[in-house]
Write a protein that holds these residues in place. Structure first.
Motif, PDB file in Angstrom:
ATOM      1  N   GLU A 287       0.834  -1.205   0.000  1.00  0.00           N
ATOM      2  CA  GLU A 287       0.000   0.000   0.000  1.00  0.00           C
ATOM      3  C   GLU A 287       0.873   1.261   0.000  1.00  0.00           C
ATOM      4  O   GLU A 287       0.598   2.224  -0.721  1.00  0.00           O
ATOM      5  CB  GLU A 287      -0.909  -0.028   1.234  1.00  0.00           C
ATOM      6  CG  GLU A 287      -2.051   0.950   1.149  1.00  0.00           C
ATOM      7  CD  GLU A 287      -2.798   1.033   2.466  1.00  0.00           C
ATOM      8  OE1 GLU A 287      -2.930   0.000   3.152  1.00  0.00           O
ATOM      9  OE2 GLU A 287      -3.208   2.154   2.814  1.00  0.00           O
ATOM     10  N   VAL A 288       1.948   1.214   0.793  1.00  0.00           N
ATOM     11  CA  VAL A 288       2.861   2.368   0.815  1.00  0.00           C
ATOM     12  C   VAL A 288       3.569   2.504  -0.536  1.00  0.00           C
ATOM     13  O   VAL A 288       3.635   3.598  -1.123  1.00  0.00           O
ATOM     14  CB  VAL A 288       3.888   2.221   1.965  1.00  0.00           C
ATOM     15  CG1 VAL A 288       4.948   3.314   1.877  1.00  0.00           C
ATOM     16  CG2 VAL A 288       3.183   2.260   3.319  1.00  0.00           C
ATOM     17  N   TRP A 289       4.076   1.374  -1.055  1.00  0.00           N
ATOM     18  CA  TRP A 289       4.789   1.434  -2.349  1.00  0.00           C
ATOM     19  C   TRP A 289       3.865   1.973  -3.447  1.00  0.00           C
ATOM     20  O   TRP A 289       4.302   2.646  -4.358  1.00  0.00           O
ATOM     21  CB  TRP A 289       5.296   0.042  -2.746  1.00  0.00           C
ATOM     22  CG  TRP A 289       6.311  -0.522  -1.807  1.00  0.00           C
ATOM     23  CD1 TRP A 289       7.176   0.175  -1.003  1.00  0.00           C
ATOM     24  CD2 TRP A 289       6.565  -1.911  -1.566  1.00  0.00           C
ATOM     25  NE1 TRP A 289       7.950  -0.700  -0.273  1.00  0.00           N
ATOM     26  CE2 TRP A 289       7.603  -1.984  -0.600  1.00  0.00           C
ATOM     27  CE3 TRP A 289       6.039  -3.111  -2.056  1.00  0.00           C
ATOM     28  CZ2 TRP A 289       8.112  -3.195  -0.140  1.00  0.00           C
ATOM     29  CZ3 TRP A 289       6.545  -4.313  -1.607  1.00  0.00           C
ATOM     30  CH2 TRP A 289       7.572  -4.358  -0.641  1.00  0.00           C
ATOM     31  N   HIS A 318       7.124  -0.739 -16.935  1.00  0.00           N
ATOM     32  CA  HIS A 318       8.039  -1.309 -15.942  1.00  0.00           C
ATOM     33  C   HIS A 318       8.020  -2.827 -16.089  1.00  0.00           C
ATOM     34  O   HIS A 318       6.958  -3.423 -16.281  1.00  0.00           O
ATOM     35  CB  HIS A 318       7.626  -0.915 -14.521  1.00  0.00           C
ATOM     36  CG  HIS A 318       7.641   0.569 -14.318  1.00  0.00           C
ATOM     37  ND1 HIS A 318       8.808   1.286 -14.148  1.00  0.00           N
ATOM     38  CD2 HIS A 318       6.636   1.476 -14.291  1.00  0.00           C
ATOM     39  CE1 HIS A 318       8.508   2.563 -14.019  1.00  0.00           C
ATOM     40  NE2 HIS A 318       7.200   2.706 -14.111  1.00  0.00           N
ATOM     41  N   SER A 319       9.198  -3.428 -16.022  1.00  0.00           N
ATOM     42  CA  SER A 319       9.304  -4.868 -16.236  1.00  0.00           C
ATOM     43  C   SER A 319       9.443  -5.595 -14.901  1.00  0.00           C
ATOM     44  O   SER A 319      10.433  -5.422 -14.187  1.00  0.00           O
ATOM     45  CB  SER A 319      10.526  -5.162 -17.122  1.00  0.00           C
ATOM     46  OG  SER A 319      10.866  -6.531 -17.019  1.00  0.00           O
ATOM     47  N   ALA A 320       8.445  -6.427 -14.585  1.00  0.00           N
ATOM     48  CA  ALA A 320       8.525  -7.208 -13.338  1.00  0.00           C
ATOM     49  C   ALA A 320       9.677  -8.211 -13.416  1.00  0.00           C
ATOM     50  O   ALA A 320      10.325  -8.502 -12.401  1.00  0.00           O
ATOM     51  CB  ALA A 320       7.196  -7.917 -13.090  1.00  0.00           C
ATOM     52  N   ASP A 321       9.939  -8.735 -14.623  1.00  0.00           N
ATOM     53  CA  ASP A 321      11.023  -9.719 -14.753  1.00  0.00           C
ATOM     54  C   ASP A 321      12.393  -9.060 -14.544  1.00  0.00           C
ATOM     55  O   ASP A 321      13.291  -9.656 -13.926  1.00  0.00           O
ATOM     56  CB  ASP A 321      10.965 -10.407 -16.122  1.00  0.00           C
ATOM     57  CG  ASP A 321       9.826 -11.419 -16.196  1.00  0.00           C
ATOM     58  OD1 ASP A 321       9.270 -11.758 -15.123  1.00  0.00           O
ATOM     59  OD2 ASP A 321       9.480 -11.862 -17.307  1.00  0.00           O
ATOM     60  N   ALA A 322      12.545  -7.833 -15.053  1.00  0.00           N
ATOM     61  CA  ALA A 322      13.824  -7.127 -14.849  1.00  0.00           C
ATOM     62  C   ALA A 322      14.015  -6.837 -13.357  1.00  0.00           C
ATOM     63  O   ALA A 322      15.118  -6.973 -12.825  1.00  0.00           O
ATOM     64  CB  ALA A 322      13.841  -5.834 -15.657  1.00  0.00           C
ATOM     65  N   LEU A 323      12.947  -6.458 -12.681  1.00  0.00           N
ATOM     66  CA  LEU A 323      13.022  -6.198 -11.240  1.00  0.00           C
ATOM     67  C   LEU A 323      13.425  -7.465 -10.489  1.00  0.00           C
ATOM     68  O   LEU A 323      14.304  -7.454  -9.627  1.00  0.00           O
ATOM     69  CB  LEU A 323      11.665  -5.689 -10.732  1.00  0.00           C
ATOM     70  CG  LEU A 323      11.552  -5.492  -9.225  1.00  0.00           C
ATOM     71  CD1 LEU A 323      12.405  -4.304  -8.766  1.00  0.00           C
ATOM     72  CD2 LEU A 323      10.102  -5.278  -8.798  1.00  0.00           C
ATOM     73  N   ARG A 324      12.791  -8.592 -10.846  1.00  0.00           N
ATOM     74  CA  ARG A 324      13.110  -9.855 -10.165  1.00  0.00           C
ATOM     75  C   ARG A 324      14.567 -10.252 -10.412  1.00  0.00           C
ATOM     76  O   ARG A 324      15.260 -10.719  -9.508  1.00  0.00           O
ATOM     77  CB  ARG A 324      12.187 -10.985 -10.641  1.00  0.00           C
ATOM     78  CG  ARG A 324      10.748 -10.865 -10.137  1.00  0.00           C
ATOM     79  CD  ARG A 324       9.911 -12.095 -10.479  1.00  0.00           C
ATOM     80  NE  ARG A 324      10.132 -12.527 -11.842  1.00  0.00           N
ATOM     81  CZ  ARG A 324      10.842 -13.591 -12.200  1.00  0.00           C
ATOM     82  NH1 ARG A 324      11.354 -14.374 -11.282  1.00  0.00           N
ATOM     83  NH2 ARG A 324      11.004 -13.877 -13.469  1.00  0.00           N
ATOM     84  N   ALA A 365      12.293  -5.981   2.582  1.00  0.00           N
ATOM     85  CA  ALA A 365      13.405  -5.028   2.424  1.00  0.00           C
ATOM     86  C   ALA A 365      14.086  -5.246   1.073  1.00  0.00           C
ATOM     87  O   ALA A 365      14.439  -4.281   0.380  1.00  0.00           O
ATOM     88  CB  ALA A 365      14.411  -5.196   3.567  1.00  0.00           C
ATOM     89  N   GLY A 366      14.247  -6.504   0.676  1.00  0.00           N
ATOM     90  CA  GLY A 366      14.843  -6.807  -0.635  1.00  0.00           C
ATOM     91  C   GLY A 366      14.002  -6.231  -1.762  1.00  0.00           C
ATOM     92  O   GLY A 366      14.532  -5.669  -2.735  1.00  0.00           O
ATOM     93  N   VAL A 367      12.684  -6.339  -1.632  1.00  0.00           N
ATOM     94  CA  VAL A 367      11.800  -5.789  -2.673  1.00  0.00           C
ATOM     95  C   VAL A 367      11.923  -4.266  -2.704  1.00  0.00           C
ATOM     96  O   VAL A 367      12.085  -3.658  -3.767  1.00  0.00           O
ATOM     97  CB  VAL A 367      10.330  -6.207  -2.433  1.00  0.00           C
ATOM     98  CG1 VAL A 367       9.408  -5.503  -3.428  1.00  0.00           C
ATOM     99  CG2 VAL A 367      10.161  -7.725  -2.549  1.00  0.00           C
ATOM    100  N   LEU A 371      13.097  -2.035  -5.822  1.00  0.00           N
ATOM    101  CA  LEU A 371      12.280  -1.013  -6.489  1.00  0.00           C
ATOM    102  C   LEU A 371      13.089   0.269  -6.658  1.00  0.00           C
ATOM    103  O   LEU A 371      13.058   0.927  -7.711  1.00  0.00           O
ATOM    104  CB  LEU A 371      11.015  -0.725  -5.659  1.00  0.00           C
ATOM    105  CG  LEU A 371       9.967  -1.842  -5.591  1.00  0.00           C
ATOM    106  CD1 LEU A 371       8.897  -1.507  -4.545  1.00  0.00           C
ATOM    107  CD2 LEU A 371       9.324  -2.080  -6.961  1.00  0.00           C
ATOM    108  N   GLN A 372      13.846   0.603  -5.616  1.00  0.00           N
ATOM    109  CA  GLN A 372      14.680   1.811  -5.655  1.00  0.00           C
ATOM    110  C   GLN A 372      15.728   1.696  -6.766  1.00  0.00           C
ATOM    111  O   GLN A 372      15.860   2.590  -7.612  1.00  0.00           O
ATOM    112  CB  GLN A 372      15.359   1.951  -4.275  1.00  0.00           C
ATOM    113  CG  GLN A 372      16.213   3.181  -4.082  1.00  0.00           C
ATOM    114  CD  GLN A 372      15.348   4.432  -4.027  1.00  0.00           C
ATOM    115  OE1 GLN A 372      14.228   4.395  -3.525  1.00  0.00           O
ATOM    116  NE2 GLN A 372      15.848   5.512  -4.605  1.00  0.00           N
ATOM    117  N   LEU A 373      16.439   0.557  -6.766  1.00  0.00           N
ATOM    118  CA  LEU A 373      17.525   0.378  -7.740  1.00  0.00           C
ATOM    119  C   LEU A 373      17.004   0.301  -9.171  1.00  0.00           C
ATOM    120  O   LEU A 373      17.667   0.732 -10.110  1.00  0.00           O
ATOM    121  CB  LEU A 373      18.312  -0.905  -7.410  1.00  0.00           C
ATOM    122  CG  LEU A 373      19.178  -0.839  -6.155  1.00  0.00           C
ATOM    123  CD1 LEU A 373      19.662  -2.233  -5.761  1.00  0.00           C
ATOM    124  CD2 LEU A 373      20.361   0.094  -6.384  1.00  0.00           C
ATOM    125  N   ALA A 374      15.808  -0.297  -9.329  1.00  0.00           N
ATOM    126  CA  ALA A 374      15.250  -0.457 -10.680  1.00  0.00           C
ATOM    127  C   ALA A 374      14.572   0.830 -11.161  1.00  0.00           C
ATOM    128  O   ALA A 374      14.129   0.906 -12.302  1.00  0.00           O
ATOM    129  CB  ALA A 374      14.242  -1.604 -10.692  1.00  0.00           C
TER     130      ALA A 374
END
Ligand SMILES: Cc1ncc(COP(=O)(O)O)c(C=O)c1O
Length: 397
Positions: A287-289, A318-324, A365-367, A371-374
């Motif tokens: 919800e925050v994100w 935005h690519s969910a696969d690139a984020l993963r 935290a990893g997610v 998100l920040q890095l991507a």
């Protein structure tokens, strides 16, 4: 050679899940003679013990197979060529099950959804009410659609079938909900419950289950689809004395005995409460994100939220696969991918199996760092909100 990744890999996919040390050690014990005099004790213990997880007093059949095998077993033991089956297409796994039904010579009647909610009992009732000739022999529902993070109301589906006085069987896939979300085979009037070892049961892949009802057993006496490996009859005959008609996955059965002990020690209601807390904390973070405008929950119905996984949807561009991929590379964490029409649109956070508050917070935290890095726009402080949610809901008992 890739450099060693120190620390433990975060396996935050919605199954297979991390296998606890006690279960791993049980599996690593020497393989035993599955026809020897000592085996019946293990066979009998797991065949009886697993009933408590399904909440049934009726037989549970265990196959050496992945969940797909248990799907097939449920269909071929109860149905005949050309039978119509009513299937709620709630996502990718419901789709795969319907494709299997077609390949087996059944005629699926699909109730379509937008893959953002569970099955609608009213639509099931309406389809059954139209079927005056009772061509539909079974209603098939995935309790927890692992591709979308949406659950279906199984006891309401049962009531819908009964209210229109239709004799169809109710077949339910609990592959990603058994032993993580509340479920009751007998009380909910399910005829065949399908499950797998690699999710809430905290085992590696390789065992799958059919919990039966008297009506399902009756149907199996008349069902004409060809079956051999999946046939319940020789299984039930051998199981009566704690044995199996062919070589069972002996080491996994020993692991199952240990996993059942872990579940009993924690208490099934506490297992469900833990999963509910973790799911709520995960949604609090999402919800925050979502305040950045690029993120939302895939499941749109609050009543249908899954407690074993959360599917997170990214906006176009935005690519969910690139984020993963980035999160795997940087933080050694695996997240679930988007399946079928959700490919690259969705990533899935698994929070089922043997995890505690800190495992969950590490995953979130990893997610958030990913998100920040991507460069995916997101509201900051999702992990803080998850911590507050966990604190508010109290520590797991
Ligand atoms: C809900 C659901 N049904 C069926 C399956 C298929 O099970 P398996 O991959 O073990 O054959 C899965 C796998 O993740 C699932 O989540």
């Amino acid at each position: 050679m890739k450099p060693r990744a120190p620390g433990r890999h975060f396996l935050q996919i919605p199954g297979p899940t991390d296998v606890p040390g006690r279960v791993l050690r049980a599996i690593s014990e020497p393989t035993v003679d599955h026809r020897g005099p000592g085996f019946a004790e293990l066979g009998g213990a797991v065949l009886t013990g697993v009933k408590r997880v399904f909440k049934t007093t009726q037989p549970v059949v265990i196959f050496p197979a992945s969940g797909t095998g248990a799907w097939e077993a449920a269909l071929v033991n109860t149905l005949s060529p050309g039978d119509a089956v009513l299937m709620a297409r709630t996502g990718w796994f419901a789709t795969l099950w319907s494709e299997m039904a077609t390949r087996l010579g059944l005629q699926p009647i699909l109730i379509e959804t937008d893959w953002r909610r569970g099955a609608d009992p009213a639509r099931i009732a309406a389809a059954l009410a139209e079927d005056k000739a009772h061509r539909i022999r079974a209603v098939c529902v995935v309790h927890n659609e692992t591709s979308t993070g949406a659950k279906s109301p199984i006891s309401a589906v049962r009531r819908a079938i009964d209210d229109v006085g239709h004799p169809a069987l109710l077949l339910v896939d609990t592959i990603s909900s058994l032993a993580s979300m509340a479920y009751a085979h007998d009380a909910w009037g399910v005829d065949v419950t399908i499950a797998g070892s690699q999710k809430g049961l905290m085992l590696p892949p390789g065992l799958s289950f059919n919990a039966l009802s008297e009506k399902a057993l009756q149907a199996s006496r008349d069902a004409k689809l060809p079956r051999s490996y999946w046939d319940w009859k020789p299984m039930l005959e051998a199981n009566a004395s704690g044995y199996f008609p062919y070589t069972p996955a002996t080491n996994l059965l020993r692991g199952l005995q240990e996993a059942l002990a872990l579940i009993e020690e924690e208490g099934l209601p506490n297992v469900f409460a833990r999963h509910d807390r973790h799911a709520a904390a995960t949604r609090a973070a999402v919800e925050v994100w979502s305040q950045g405008g690029a993120i939302e929950l895939q499941c749109l119905e609050t009543t249908d939220y899954s407690s074993s996984l959360t599917a997170v949807r990214l906006a176009e561009g935005h690519s969910a696969d690139a984020l993963r991929a980035l999160i795997l590379e940087r933080f050694n964490m695996s997240l679930g991918n988007g399946l079928g029409r959700l490919k690259d649109r969705v990533f899935r956070i698994g929070h089922l199996g043997d995890i505690n508050d800190l495992t969950l917070l590490g995953a979130l935290a990893g997610v958030e760092m990913g998100l920040q890095l991507a460069g995916v726009p997101h509201g900051a402080g999702g992990v803080d909100r998850a911590m507050a949610s966990l604190a508010q809901a109290g520590a797991a008992p």
